[in-house]
Design an enzyme around this catalytic site. Structure first.
Site, mmCIF file in Angstrom:
data_model
loop_
_atom_site.group_PDB
_atom_site.id
_atom_site.type_symbol
_atom_site.label_atom_id
_atom_site.label_comp_id
_atom_site.label_asym_id
_atom_site.label_seq_id
_atom_site.Cartn_x
_atom_site.Cartn_y
_atom_site.Cartn_z
ATOM 1 N NE ARG A 53 22.207 0.077 -3.308
ATOM 2 C CZ ARG A 53 23.456 0.250 -2.904
ATOM 3 N NH1 ARG A 53 24.460 -0.040 -3.723
ATOM 4 N NH2 ARG A 53 23.710 0.704 -1.698
ATOM 5 C CG HIS B 236 26.973 -5.569 -3.795
ATOM 6 N ND1 HIS B 236 25.604 -5.483 -3.692
ATOM 7 C CD2 HIS B 236 27.437 -4.309 -3.570
ATOM 8 C CE1 HIS B 236 25.257 -4.234 -3.408
ATOM 9 N NE2 HIS B 236 26.363 -3.502 -3.326
#
Length: 318
Positions: free
Chosen positions: A230, A278
């Site tokens: 993250r 991502h």
């Protein structure tokens, strides 16, 4: 009232039928994430996935809602406090990403080790050049923060490259394919040994900006940092400073504090940084694997009233 399951992500006919087979007495309905039917949601007992604007309907005191199966491993964007207050069972998609993300991790490591990222740039400029700094993965040490499904799969593959594997976890418990596992409060000792440091941690109050100037200063000189966990677990300014100083030789980054990464962000211009948008967990087998998790949990839910796989502990946020 008919019990219902609503899903917010496309499922094949076969996947829908496999869910119906383990959910007797339930209707299976497809929800529209862009324009959710709130009346339909108000009667749903189980929801697969999430959408904006549905919290108030699902979490009202008289709703039938009992269980949420997320489509992702990350849960930090969900209204966790409200879900916990209502006693909603929450399961995530941990385990879906191990194979595609471990492949990206090794993609980063092989690019850096063999200077393939530089070769691609040289090809664009028709430049025949090698500075002779190519190396190998064998006998290198990889430190993996997070020894769950992704970390474990990465360690397993690392052994095929004859690498030393060190893990970092909250418990510090031994895990297969890790030569040693440190607790999180000994992370500085762990990262000091790594040629590659992999961050696969979830975002919690404890991991927010865990990778900061203090941790980066403990890295081995000339090591590489890879973040596929993250973005908010890393202090980006501190990372850039470590890269500029040369203490870190490079970074492979799939996640960022701000996404999409702004076009004027300094990371774009750094040749020792490889950026992916991502997408490390993206795979054409994603839905298949989430459905497998859900079917396993649905069987348990029918038998015991609770899913048994990937059940979130709200106090830990994972």
């Amino acid at each position: 009232m008919t019990k219902s399951i609503i899903y917010f992500h496309p499922l094949t006919f076969e996947q829908q039928e496999s869910i119906r087979a383990v959910a007797p007495g339930y209707t299976l309905l497809e929800g529209n994430s862009k324009n959710p039917d709130l009346q339909q949601l108000g009667e749903a007992e189980i929801v697969i996935g999430w959408a904006k604007g549905i919290s108030d309907t699902l979490l009202r005191p008289d709703s039938a809602f009992r269980w949420l199966q997320t489509w992702s491993a990350g849960i930090e964007k969900l209204p966790l406090e409200r879900l916990a207050e209502r006693g909603i069972l929450l399961t995530n998609a941990t385990g879906v990403h191990a194979e595609p993300i471990s492949a990206v991790i090794f993609g980063f490591m092989l690019l850096f080790t063999r200077n393939l990222h530089i070769a691609v740039r040289n090809q664009q400029n028709r430049l025949w050049h090698s500075d002779g700094s190519e190396s190998e993965l064998s006998d290198k040490t990889v430190v993996i923060a997070g020894t769950g499904a992704i970390g474990s799969e990465t360690a397993r593959i690392a052994k095929a490259f004859r690498m030393k594997t060190i893990g970092v976890s909250r418990s510090g418990h031994p895990v297969a394919d890790f030569d040693q596992v440190f607790t999180t409060d000994h992370i500085q000792e762990a990262v000091s040994q790594g040629d590659f440091i992999i961050n696969s941690l979830p975002l919690t109050d404890e991991t927010q900006h865990l990778f900061n100037a203090s941790i980066f200063s403990a890295f081995k000189q000339g090591s590489y940092y890879i973040n596929i966990g993250r973005g908010d677990t890393t202090n980006t300014e501190d990372l850039i400073a470590a890269l500029h100083s040369g203490h870190l030789r490079g970074a492979g980054l799939d996640v960022f504090e701000t996404e999409p990464l702004p076009q004027d962000h300094p990371l774009w211009a750094m040749e020792q940084v490889i950026i992916t948008p991502h997408c490390a967990g993206v795979t054409d087998r994603y839905a298949e694997r989430v459905v497998d998790i859900f079917i396993h949990n649905m069987k348990s839910y029918v038998e015991t009233g609770s899913p048994s796989r990937n059940l979130i502990d709200y106090s830990r946020q994972y």
